[in-house]
Design a protein around this motif. Sequence first.
Motif: not given
Length: 142
Positions: A5, A7, A17, A19, A74
Motif C-alpha cells: 500500500r 499513501e 492511495s 496498491e 505499507k
Amino acid sequence: MATMRLEIITAERVVYSEEVSVLVAPGIDGELGILPHHAPLLTVLQPGEMRVVKDGEESFIAVSGGFLEVLGNKVIILADTAERAEEIDSARAEEAMKRAQERVQSRSADMDLERALMALRRSQARLKVAQRRRRATPGSSG
Ligand code: ATP
C-alpha cells in the motif's frame, strides 16, 4: 505480483492511495527504492520525483520534501506538497523557477538563499515530472 500500500498525504489532501509494486523516492541521501515487504524504515525526502509502478504501469509524482515511513507492507509519505504528473501546471512551475533563479542571482542582502534554493528545487522537480507526463501521452512520441 507482490504489492504494497502506498499513501501520499499532505496537510491538504490525500494525493495518492494505491496498491503498487515499486516505489522510487528521492531520499535525503539519494534515490531510495522500495519493494513490497520492505523492512521498517523512517527517512526524510528531498524535493524531487517519485516513480511508482502499479499494475505494470509507471507513473510519476513530484514531491517537495517530507517523511517516508515503511511499516507492515505499507508506505506512508507525509509530504510538504505533492502533485501527480497530470496535476502539474507547467507554466506556473516555470514562473516559480524563473523567480527563484532571479532571487538566487540577485545576491541581495535580504535574500534568503536557502529558501530561494528550495523554491528552485521544487519548481525543477515539478517540471521534470510534468515532462514525464508529456512523454507518456500516447501519440506525442517522436
Ligand atoms: P508557487 O510560487 O507557484 O506557489 P511554490 O513552490 O511556492 O510555487 P508550494 O508552496 O510548494 O508552491 O505549493 C503550494 C500549493 O500549490 C501546494 O498545494 C502545491 O501542491 C501547489 N502547487 C505549487 N506549484 C504547482 C504547480 N506548478 N502545479 C500544480 N500545483 C502546484
